[in-house]
Design an enzyme around this catalytic site. Structure first.
Site: not given
Length: 250
Positions: A64-65
């Protein structure tokens, strides 16, 4: 080795693969047209010579970011297929470190609970939000308490450093499973104190109010180990922001 222009560290490299330490907030893949930096774009620049000679950039384990840590990237089609098969056969294991609110009463715990997108079963303001549901895909995570610690904050004083070992690779798996145990990850805007914090963040960006409630501008989750069964493995410690939080110097 630091690559300041590329915003990530090279951990290991061979003719077949590269392992990088991804910082938080760097997207892995482009999500929409634009010039926003992504790990994929930056790796294509770094590996331009290899690509010009028939190579490629295939990210094996996506993060995920906001998640930091180890990412394995294949540089050839042969390596991409090899790592893909290892993932499919669960011979490429992953471990994460997470900082959670509260002190677990257990030392080890296994959550075996299927996950599905929440919006498929009930109204949800967040399209990607996951939930435990019997109709979902199988998901299993092992958790181990690494450390319990205290620090005075605006949102509590008891925290724990947890090692998470996912046996499957579902979207937001570790975050959902920890929240289901009652120990959400610090800084998690979706599965933390209130999902409205995520909607507020989208509207206003990071604010002093959100910092008061969430403590960290990103969820405290870090990919700390990748290991191929009977083969190579890579490990790294906590990044500076999470290390400061654990040691009380943030």
């Amino acid at each position: 080795m630091i690559t300041p222009l590329l915003h990530f560290r090279l951990i290991d490299e061979t003719d077949d693969y590269v392992v990088v330490d991804k910082p938080p907030f760097l997207l892995v893949h482009p999500t929409k047209p634009g010039r926003a930096p992504t790990l994929w774009k930056e790796l294509r620049e770094l590996l331009a010579f290899e690509i010009a000679n028939g190579g490629q950039v295939s990210i094996v384990n996506r993060l995920d970011r906001e998640t930091s840590g180890l990412v394995l990237v294949a540089k050839t089609s042969v390596a991409a297929r090899k790592f893909g098969l290892l993932m499919q056969r669960r011979r490429l294991s992953k471990e994460y470190l997470a900082i959670v609110w509260g002190w677990p009463e257990w030392e080890t715990e296994i959550v075996d609970a299927p996950l599905d997108r929440q919006g498929k079963h009930q109204p949800s303001a967040i399209w990607l939000k996951q939930m435990i549901h019997p109709d979902g895909a199988p998901a299993q995570t092992e958790f181990r308490v690494e450390k319990r610690f205290t620090r005075s904050t605006s949102s509590g004083s008891h925290f724990a450093l947890i090692r998470a070992i996912p046996k499957t690779g579902r979207t937001h798996q570790i975050r959902v499973h920890l929240a289901s145990l009652g120990y959400p990850i610090v800084g998690d805007k979706i599965y933390g104190p209130d999902e409205k914090r995520y909607l507020e963040f989208i509207e206003t960006g990071w604010t002093a109010k959100l910092e008061h409630q969430l403590l960290l501008p990103r969820h405290a989750l870090h990919s700390s180990k990748l290991a191929i069964e009977n083969g190579q493995q890579w490990t790294i410690g906590l990044p500076a922001d999470l290390e400061r939080f654990v040691n009380g110097s943030l």
